[in-house]
Design a protein around this motif. Structure first.
Motif, short mmCIF file in Angstrom:
data_model
loop_
_atom_site.label_atom_id
_atom_site.label_comp_id
_atom_site.label_asym_id
_atom_site.label_seq_id
_atom_site.Cartn_x
_atom_site.Cartn_y
_atom_site.Cartn_z
N LYS A 312 3.01 -0.57 -7.54
CA LYS A 312 1.79 -0.83 -8.33
C LYS A 312 2.07 -2.41 -8.98
O LYS A 312 3.10 -2.52 -9.17
CB LYS A 312 1.08 -0.15 -8.97
N ILE A 313 0.99 -3.16 -8.71
CA ILE A 313 1.20 -4.33 -9.86
C ILE A 313 0.04 -4.26 -10.64
O ILE A 313 -1.49 -4.32 -10.20
CB ILE A 313 1.12 -5.63 -9.05
N SER A 314 0.07 -4.20 -12.12
CA SER A 314 -1.21 -4.54 -12.82
C SER A 314 -0.63 -4.83 -14.40
O SER A 314 0.54 -5.00 -14.61
CB SER A 314 -1.71 -3.31 -12.96
N CYS A 315 -1.43 -5.29 -15.20
CA CYS A 315 -1.25 -5.20 -16.59
C CYS A 315 -1.66 -4.04 -17.52
O CYS A 315 -1.64 -4.12 -18.55
CB CYS A 315 -2.28 -6.60 -17.19
N ARG A 316 -2.14 -3.17 -16.83
CA ARG A 316 -2.53 -2.02 -17.72
C ARG A 316 -2.20 -0.62 -16.95
O ARG A 316 -2.40 -0.70 -15.48
CB ARG A 316 -4.15 -2.07 -17.60
N PHE A 317 -1.80 0.32 -17.64
CA PHE A 317 -1.43 1.51 -16.84
C PHE A 317 -1.38 2.75 -17.96
O PHE A 317 -1.50 2.34 -19.30
CB PHE A 317 0.09 1.58 -16.40
N LYS A 318 -1.38 3.86 -17.54
CA LYS A 318 -1.44 5.11 -18.38
C LYS A 318 -0.12 5.75 -18.40
O LYS A 318 0.43 5.67 -17.20
CB LYS A 318 -2.48 6.16 -17.87
N ALA A 319 0.40 6.30 -19.41
CA ALA A 319 1.76 6.85 -19.39
C ALA A 319 1.90 7.76 -20.26
O ALA A 319 1.19 7.95 -21.39
CB ALA A 319 2.68 5.57 -19.55
N ASN A 320 3.04 8.78 -20.23
CA ASN A 320 3.51 9.51 -21.11
C ASN A 320 4.55 8.93 -21.89
O ASN A 320 5.51 8.32 -21.29
CB ASN A 320 4.05 11.06 -20.48
N VAL A 321 4.55 9.15 -23.33
CA VAL A 321 5.58 8.54 -23.84
C VAL A 321 6.01 9.57 -25.00
O VAL A 321 5.32 10.26 -25.44
CB VAL A 321 5.12 7.35 -24.56
N PHE A 322 7.36 9.47 -25.42
CA PHE A 322 7.85 10.13 -26.75
C PHE A 322 8.17 8.89 -27.56
O PHE A 322 8.80 7.91 -27.00
CB PHE A 322 8.76 11.20 -26.06
N TRP A 323 8.18 9.04 -28.72
CA TRP A 323 8.32 7.90 -29.75
C TRP A 323 9.37 8.30 -30.71
O TRP A 323 9.25 9.53 -31.11
CB TRP A 323 7.19 7.69 -30.51
N VAL A 324 10.40 7.60 -30.63
CA VAL A 324 11.55 8.12 -31.83
C VAL A 324 11.68 6.74 -32.85
O VAL A 324 12.62 6.86 -33.48
CB VAL A 324 12.82 8.09 -31.07
N GLY A 325 10.99 5.83 -32.71
CA GLY A 325 10.81 4.86 -33.73
C GLY A 325 10.86 4.98 -35.15
O GLY A 325 10.12 6.14 -35.46
N ASN A 326 11.26 4.44 -35.89
CA ASN A 326 11.25 4.60 -37.35
C ASN A 326 9.80 4.43 -38.18
O ASN A 326 9.67 4.95 -39.09
CB ASN A 326 12.45 3.88 -38.26
N THR A 327 9.25 3.58 -37.50
CA THR A 327 7.83 3.28 -37.93
C THR A 327 6.94 3.53 -36.57
O THR A 327 7.37 3.71 -35.42
CB THR A 327 7.44 1.83 -38.03
N PRO A 328 5.67 4.14 -36.88
CA PRO A 328 4.54 4.64 -35.57
C PRO A 328 4.49 3.52 -34.89
O PRO A 328 4.48 2.28 -35.06
CB PRO A 328 3.53 5.17 -36.51
N MET A 329 4.01 3.99 -33.63
CA MET A 329 3.51 3.01 -32.43
C MET A 329 2.04 2.76 -32.98
O MET A 329 1.43 3.81 -33.12
CB MET A 329 3.97 3.35 -31.43
N ILE A 330 1.71 1.24 -33.10
CA ILE A 330 0.38 1.09 -33.58
C ILE A 330 -0.17 0.24 -32.37
O ILE A 330 0.47 -0.52 -31.84
CB ILE A 330 0.29 0.52 -34.98
N LYS A 331 -1.59 0.30 -32.58
CA LYS A 331 -2.49 -0.75 -31.71
C LYS A 331 -2.21 -2.34 -31.99
O LYS A 331 -1.81 -2.48 -33.26
CB LYS A 331 -3.80 -0.59 -31.69
N ASP A 332 -2.41 -3.01 -30.93
CA ASP A 332 -2.63 -4.53 -31.26
C ASP A 332 -0.99 -5.17 -31.87
O ASP A 332 -1.22 -6.10 -32.34
CB ASP A 332 -3.49 -4.66 -32.39
N LYS A 333 0.02 -4.49 -31.90
CA LYS A 333 1.40 -4.99 -32.28
C LYS A 333 2.06 -5.31 -30.98
O LYS A 333 1.80 -4.46 -29.71
CB LYS A 333 2.24 -3.95 -33.11
N VAL A 334 2.78 -6.36 -30.90
CA VAL A 334 3.45 -6.58 -29.58
C VAL A 334 4.72 -6.13 -29.60
O VAL A 334 5.43 -6.28 -30.57
CB VAL A 334 3.49 -8.15 -29.48
#
Lengths: 600, 293
Positions: A312-334
């Motif tokens: 597939k080639i695209s800029c948008r996709f749906k995925a399952n993720v697990f997060w282990v970062g010290n800070t939460p994953m937030i919207k609009d951050k690169v």
């Protein structure tokens, strides 16, 4: 012929006895170095601590003092059938990222449950993660059976309860084994304490596990890891280096590179200190040369033209993720996305749901993805990428997300989505809507200056000075004839306006963004802004054009073009006389009514 | 693909990841079998070339054959060969063989300190000039931000906890309790200024794998590993005052493989001949936290 090897991860809640299982296994299969057991026993005696098999593994000092496994430790042992590497993953929630690290390179998982303490949060969380990571072979050990009087009822209730949970995750364990790791029951031989149990002991069960087959039957995928041209000793090969993820390929096969869609043909297969090969297949870390002079960046995916199951080639996709970062994953951050060998900036666009590991219920209203959350999300990359879906090909559907130098999450792509409006388009629309205009209009400036404001970009694949010289000559010529022309090399941005930016390697998008924003401002001021940026591809130029809107770019390509489909306004070949070339630029600027006839 | 092919492919992948992501990269070459296999894998990864400088820490107590072998191979393979040392400690005789330091302090000074300062570029680096065949002070004093090291997880406890890409802070310290995650084949390849990474392509190899690979690829290895007729050979190389040869009549790689599989070494740790490991129970771990390889 070297022996078969297998990686196995051992997981479960803290204190449920993982390290004891391994310690006992190493000891009972005579896999310990001579004197190790005695040494650890002596250390225990000296410190007046009862000996535990787990101490064999927890070889590090701070682990011994805390009594928990902090990191993954690798242990080596062998049976008649094969060599094993056991990855002891910590059960403590704080160290979940270490557990996933261990599990992500394992072929099979041993899940340990304490019969006395029962199914705990991490027993479930680890089950969930194992299913997500893609481990298909799971053995469940119901440990500490000695504390439950080796009761069949206790064991069977575990099989029922945990089996139900696992089945919701689409995980079907190969078997459940009642054990007592401390006493060695059912580990390397059948225990006399549980005659009612008719299944295999753990060691025999390990030997019937199977290593994943090398996926040669799947469609060919070769993520280009790097492109080498080492010129020493007259070497003139230009080699695409990487590891074949799946499938196989032959010399002379026609290949397609994604997402750039460039095509070529395999000329040779390159390997050091090996005979000449006509075929390369999955698993090999190898190199290729192709028949045409082809310029692609590392991170492109090479596939076979003859195969119809393309990525597939695209800029948008749906995925399952697990997060282990010290800070939460937030919207609009690169963030930075790493999928196969591609690295692109990415943003979290939407949180579909966050899964509660304890009961698999979905929490839909969560606005961020917290540390240790497992979630289904929609992501948007700033540039199209090539990938596969998790159910099709593992290696090209798995990704990690980097947050400020650290891997903060991992995931698997589930679905490819269409982009309605890219992030950049939204940004530009919003920017233009809010633009605070002065009292002087564009038209007034045009009349006063006798030319339009314009963004003129010199580009090309070659990074020589010729492009810059042409751009500067144009600035000179325009200026001498009364135009408000200004040349700015893009390097000047790095040491000036962008000096606060600590440019990492993959921040090209950010450089382009800044150049585009600056181009928008200078063009708006009525000047002719002349700049250079080498090696742009179709997406880069598309982004630049969007960024300078409502103005339009004038693109001059010098030498070999780096564009695939994008058509430059003008092409200057290497052989062209520079003065003649600049005259052609000016002529075209006049035709397009950017500068007026009388001005030059 | 057999196990050796898989290990080779994984190591090559890691080397290429390192080369792609680090501008100032170097590879430690101790002259021993593991880092020589690593050097060979670099030639595999880069198709016969070694585009990475090789750094050796010379304690000046190395077995002389090691240095001869190093320079011979460096010339033949046109290696970008660098060495560093603790000039002060050697000059002032602050060493164990001189009787002025215990073994651990000596290791710390001649190896860890020398390594740290050679990598950071603070101490002088000597570079092999292929035209003259001599070493001369290296003009490049930039710190190395990526250091490729040939440690294996099966060597001892603390090494079994290493990552493929393992960060060190600006003081060279290793935070074992908080290591970066490595999911599938994605490693930590981004790093903050001032920090650097150790890269371990051989982590999953065992001693036996190393010898099987040397045998399969015909990698030239120093003769110190083989019995020269006196019934002894080295199993692990280091400084001569602290490294003892083992009793063995293995004269070639095949005999070593046989010995490891079935013989008397199948259950004895490889570093058993290294005296500094024994000084306290966490001796090597203490050294490693401080940057020892």
């Amino acid at each position: 012929m070297s022996r078969e090897q297998m990686n196995i991860v051992i997981v479960g809640h803290v204190d449920h006895g993982k390290s004891t299982v391994i310690g006992r296994l190493l000891s009972d299969t005579n896999s310990l170095p001579e004197g190790k057991l005695e040494q650890v026993k002596a250390t225990c005696a000296r410190n007046a601590k009862p000996f535990e098999y787990a101490f064999l593994l927890d070889a590090l000092k701070d682990e011994r003092s805390q009594g928990i496994t902090i990191d993954i430790a690798r242990c080596f042992f062998k049976t008649a059938k094969r060599d094993y590497i056991i990855l002891d993953a910590p059960g403590h929630i704080e160290f979940l990222k270490n557990m996933v690290t261990g599990a992500s390179r394992a072929e099979a998982a041993i899940l340990v449950i304490d019969a006395k303490e029962g199914i705990r949060e991490n027993t479930k969380r680890h089950g969930l993660l194992i299913s997500m990571i893609g481990i298909k072979q799971v053995i469940v050990l119901v440990n500490k059976m000695d504390l439950m009087e080796y009761s069949r009822d206790v064991f069977e209730s575990f099989v029922r309860d945990y089996g139900k949970f696992l089945s919701e995750l689409n995980v079907t364990p190969l078997c459940y084994i009642p054990v007592s790791a401390f006493y060695g029951d059912n580990l390397v031989s059948r225990s006399p304490h549980m005659p009612w149990y008719e299944g295999p002991d753990m060691l025999s069960q390990l030997d019937v596990l199977t290593n994943k087959e090398i996926p040669v039957k799947l469609p060919f995928r070769f993520p280009v890891q790097d492109i080498y041209k080492f010129t020493e000793e007259g070497d003139d090969r230009r080699i695409l280096a990487g590891t074949v993820e799946t499938g196989e390929i032959h010399v002379n096969d026609e290949v397609l590179f994604l997402p750039s869609r460039k095509k070529s043909r395999i000329q040779s297969i390159e390997l050091f200190n090996a005979p000449v090969f006509e075929r390369a297949q999955a698993g090999q870390a190898i190199g290729f040369t192709v028949t045409t002079q082809l310029y692609i960046p590392p991170g492109e995916m090479m596939v076979k033209v003859s195969e119809n199951r393309l990525p597939k080639i695209s800029c948008r996709f749906k995925a399952n993720v697990f997060w282990v970062g010290n800070t939460p994953m937030i919207k609009d951050k690169v963030y930075k996305l790493k999928v196969a060998t591609a690295r692109v900036p990415v943003k979290l666009a939407e949180i579909v749901r966050v899964v509660d590991a304890a009961d698999l219920s979905a929490m839909v209203s969560q606005q961020v993805v917290n540390r240790h959350d497992v979630a289904t999300c929609i992501f948007e990359t700033l540039k199209p990428i090539a990938y596969d879906l998790g159910q099709d090909i593992e290696g090209t559907s798995r990704f990690v997300i980097v947050d400020h130098y650290e891997i903060a999450g991992g995931g698997v792509i589930l679905e490819s989505l269409e982009v309605q409006e890219t992030d950049l388009e939204r940004h530009v629309k919003d920017r233009e809507y809010r633009w605070d205009r002065g009292y002087v209009s564009r038209e007034e400036r045009k009349i006063a200056y006798s030319h339009c404001g314009k963004f003129i970009l010199f580009t090309g694949l070659d990074k020589d000075d010729r492009t810059k010289v042409l751009a500067k000559t144009l600035e000179r010529k325009l200026f001498d004839s009364g135009c408000k022309a200004y040349y700015l090399g893009f390097e000047n941005l790095e040491t000036g306006l962008d000096a606060d930016q600590n440019y990492a390697q993959d921040s090209r998008e950010e450089k382009i963004r800044r150049l585009g924003e600056l181009g928008r401002i200078l063009t708006d001021s009525g000047q002719i802004f002349v700049t250079t940026m080498p090696d742009l591809d179709d997406y880069d130029i598309g982004n630049l054009k969007k960024l300078i809107s409502p103005y339009e770019a004038f693109v001059v390509n010098v030498g070999t073009s780096s564009f695939q489909e994008f058509k430059s306004d003008l092409n200057i070949s290497k052989a062209d006389d520079p003065r003649e070339a600049i005259n052609r630029v000016c002529k075209l600027l006049k035709e397009k009514e950017i500068i007026f006839e009388y001005s030059i | 693909m057999d196990a050796l092919n898989k290990l080779e492919a994984q190591s090559v992948y890691i080397l290429r990841e390192a080369y792609r992501n680090f501008k100032n990269l170097c590879m430690l070459w101790s002259i021993g079998k593991d880092s020589t296999v690593l050097l060979w894998l670099a030639r595999k990864a880069f198709f016969g070339h070694v585009p990475i400088p090789l750094v050796h820490i010379d304690t000046h107590y190395k077995i002389p054959e090691m240095i001869q072998y190093r320079d011979k191979l460096a010339r033949e393979w046109k290696l970008n060969m660098i060495y560093g040392e603790n000039t002060e400690a050697i000059k002032n005789k602050l060493t164990f063989p001189d009787g002025n330091a215990d073994r651990l302090t000596c290791c710390r000074s001649l190896k860890s300190e020398a390594l740290k300062n050679t990598l950071s570029g603070e101490w002088i680096r000597y570079r092999l000039n292929h035209k003259t065949g001599q070493y001369q002070p290296d003009e490049n004093k930039e710190p190395y931000s990526g250091v490729i090291v040939g440690v294996r997880a099966d060597e001892e406890g603390s090494r079994s906890k290493e990552r493929y890409f393992s960060p060190r802070d600006r003081y060279n310290e290793w935070n074992i309790g908080d290591q970066p995650p490595e999911f599938w084949n994605q490693f930590k390849t981004d790093f903050a200024p001032g920090t650097h990474l150790r890269i371990h392509p051989l982590l999953d190899w065992t001693e036996l794998n190393i010898w099987e690979y040397i045998d399969r690829e015909h990698i030239p290895i120093t003769s110190l590993y083989f019995d020269q007729g006196k019934g002894v050979r080295y199993r692990s190389l280091g400084c001569y005052p602290c490294t003892c040869p083992v009793q063995s009549t293995a004269k070639n790689t095949k005999e070593i493989i046989e010995e490891l599989k079935t013989g008397k070494f199948s259950n004895i740790a490889e570093r058993a001949g290294r005296a500094q490991d024994k000084e306290d129970s966490g001796g090597l771990e203490t050294l490693r936290r401080e940057g020892y390889m």
